[in-house]
Write a protein that holds these residues in place. Structure first.
Motif, short mmCIF file in Angstrom:
data_model
loop_
_atom_site.label_atom_id
_atom_site.label_comp_id
_atom_site.label_asym_id
_atom_site.label_seq_id
_atom_site.Cartn_x
_atom_site.Cartn_y
_atom_site.Cartn_z
N TYR A 66 0.83 -1.21 0.00
CA TYR A 66 0.00 0.00 0.00
C TYR A 66 0.86 1.25 0.00
CZ TYR A 66 -4.08 -2.82 0.93
OH TYR A 66 -5.08 -3.74 0.83
N SER A 67 0.39 2.26 -0.71
CA SER A 67 0.98 3.60 -0.60
C SER A 67 0.57 4.16 0.75
CB SER A 67 0.45 4.51 -1.70
OG SER A 67 0.83 4.03 -2.96
N SER A 68 1.44 4.95 1.35
CA SER A 68 1.11 5.54 2.65
C SER A 68 -0.09 6.47 2.52
CB SER A 68 2.31 6.30 3.21
OG SER A 68 2.81 7.22 2.27
N ASN A 69 -0.91 6.48 3.55
CA ASN A 69 -2.13 7.29 3.59
C ASN A 69 -2.14 8.01 4.94
OD1 ASN A 69 -4.71 8.31 3.77
ND2 ASN A 69 -5.70 6.49 2.96
N TYR A 70 -1.39 9.09 5.03
CA TYR A 70 -1.21 9.78 6.30
C TYR A 70 -2.49 10.40 6.85
CZ TYR A 70 3.65 8.90 5.33
OH TYR A 70 4.84 8.28 5.05
N ALA A 71 -3.42 10.76 5.99
CA ALA A 71 -4.70 11.28 6.46
C ALA A 71 -5.44 10.19 7.25
CB ALA A 71 -5.55 11.78 5.30
N LEU A 72 -5.46 8.98 6.71
CA LEU A 72 -6.09 7.85 7.40
C LEU A 72 -5.39 7.55 8.71
CD1 LEU A 72 -7.94 5.32 7.60
CD2 LEU A 72 -6.19 4.10 6.29
N TYR A 73 -4.07 7.46 8.69
CA TYR A 73 -3.31 7.10 9.88
C TYR A 73 -3.46 8.17 10.97
CZ TYR A 73 -1.20 4.24 6.22
OH TYR A 73 -0.98 3.41 5.15
N GLY A 74 -3.49 9.44 10.56
CA GLY A 74 -3.68 10.53 11.52
C GLY A 74 -5.06 10.46 12.16
N ASP A 75 -6.07 10.21 11.35
CA ASP A 75 -7.44 10.11 11.87
C ASP A 75 -7.56 8.94 12.83
OD1 ASP A 75 -10.35 10.78 11.85
OD2 ASP A 75 -10.49 8.78 10.93
N MET A 76 -7.02 7.79 12.45
CA MET A 76 -7.10 6.61 13.33
C MET A 76 -6.32 6.86 14.62
SD MET A 76 -8.97 4.26 11.85
CE MET A 76 -8.49 2.65 12.40
N SER A 77 -5.19 7.52 14.54
CA SER A 77 -4.39 7.83 15.73
C SER A 77 -5.17 8.74 16.67
CB SER A 77 -3.07 8.48 15.33
OG SER A 77 -2.34 8.85 16.47
N ASN A 78 -5.82 9.76 16.10
CA ASN A 78 -6.63 10.66 16.93
C ASN A 78 -7.77 9.93 17.62
OD1 ASN A 78 -5.08 12.93 16.35
ND2 ASN A 78 -6.34 13.50 14.58
N ARG A 79 -8.39 8.99 16.93
CA ARG A 79 -9.47 8.20 17.53
C ARG A 79 -8.95 7.37 18.70
NH1 ARG A 79 -13.14 5.76 12.61
NH2 ARG A 79 -13.29 7.67 11.40
N VAL A 80 -7.81 6.72 18.50
CA VAL A 80 -7.22 5.90 19.56
C VAL A 80 -6.87 6.78 20.76
CG1 VAL A 80 -5.20 4.51 20.20
CG2 VAL A 80 -6.37 4.09 18.02
N MET A 81 -6.23 7.91 20.51
CA MET A 81 -5.82 8.79 21.60
C MET A 81 -7.05 9.34 22.34
SD MET A 81 -2.67 8.43 21.64
CE MET A 81 -2.17 9.64 22.83
N SER A 82 -8.12 9.61 21.63
CA SER A 82 -9.35 10.08 22.25
C SER A 82 -9.92 9.03 23.20
CB SER A 82 -10.38 10.44 21.18
OG SER A 82 -11.58 10.83 21.76
N ILE A 83 -9.92 7.80 22.75
CA ILE A 83 -10.41 6.71 23.61
C ILE A 83 -9.52 6.54 24.83
CG2 ILE A 83 -10.74 4.20 23.74
CD1 ILE A 83 -11.62 4.40 20.73
N LEU A 84 -8.22 6.55 24.60
CA LEU A 84 -7.28 6.38 25.72
C LEU A 84 -7.39 7.52 26.73
CD1 LEU A 84 -4.08 5.10 23.90
CD2 LEU A 84 -5.70 3.78 25.27
N SER A 85 -7.68 8.71 26.25
CA SER A 85 -7.77 9.87 27.16
C SER A 85 -8.93 9.73 28.14
CB SER A 85 -7.89 11.17 26.38
OG SER A 85 -9.15 11.28 25.77
N THR A 86 -9.94 8.94 27.80
CA THR A 86 -11.05 8.74 28.73
C THR A 86 -10.66 7.88 29.92
OG1 THR A 86 -11.94 6.80 27.58
CG2 THR A 86 -12.75 8.97 26.86
N TYR A 87 -9.53 7.18 29.80
CA TYR A 87 -9.06 6.29 30.85
C TYR A 87 -7.86 6.84 31.63
CZ TYR A 87 -12.06 2.92 28.57
OH TYR A 87 -13.14 2.29 28.02
N THR A 88 -7.43 8.04 31.28
CA THR A 88 -6.27 8.62 31.97
C THR A 88 -6.64 9.95 32.59
OG1 THR A 88 -5.55 9.66 29.91
CG2 THR A 88 -4.60 7.53 30.43
N PRO A 89 -6.03 10.28 33.71
CA PRO A 89 -6.35 11.56 34.36
C PRO A 89 -5.83 12.73 33.51
CG PRO A 89 -4.59 10.43 35.53
CD PRO A 89 -5.07 9.50 34.47
N GLN A 90 -6.57 13.82 33.57
CA GLN A 90 -6.17 15.02 32.85
C GLN A 90 -5.09 15.76 33.61
OE1 GLN A 90 -7.40 15.94 29.76
NE2 GLN A 90 -8.37 13.93 29.84
#
Length: 92
Positions: A66-90
């Motif tokens: 596959y050719s790299s798709n940084y828009a996809l990877y950035g979006d998926m990374s943001n989703r993962v970080m958003s989920i993880l942030s719900t489990y960590t203190p601010q």
């Protein structure tokens, strides 16, 4: 090291047929391998491998390329970080 597998995992999220099969992600100009699945590691495809020099390996082991798709990877990374942030203190 996480990026090595993350990009391939993002591709698999949208194409489950890639599960348990070798996958490599190529650089912007499709010149070299910048990420790969564990299955690709097992067949000794190195990071930075020049794509045209490894075409025979890709063909022999039926590697999905596959050719790299940084828009996809950035979006998926943001989703993962958003989920993880719900489990960590601010931090304050």
């Amino acid at each position: 090291m996480i990026v090595v597998i993350f990009y391939a995992s993002c591709e698999r999220a949208f194409n489950p047929a890639l599960n348990n099969k070798p996958v490599v992600i190529l650089s912007n100009n499709d010149g070299c391998v910048i990420a790969k699945s564990n299955e690709s590691k097992k067949i000794n495809i190195p990071m930075g491998a020049v794509a045209y020099k490894y075409q025979y390996v890709f063909d022999k082991f039926i590697v999905s390329v596959y050719s790299s798709n940084y828009a996809l990877y950035g979006d998926m990374s943001n989703r993962v970080m958003s989920i993880l942030s719900t489990y960590t203190p601010q931090r304050r």
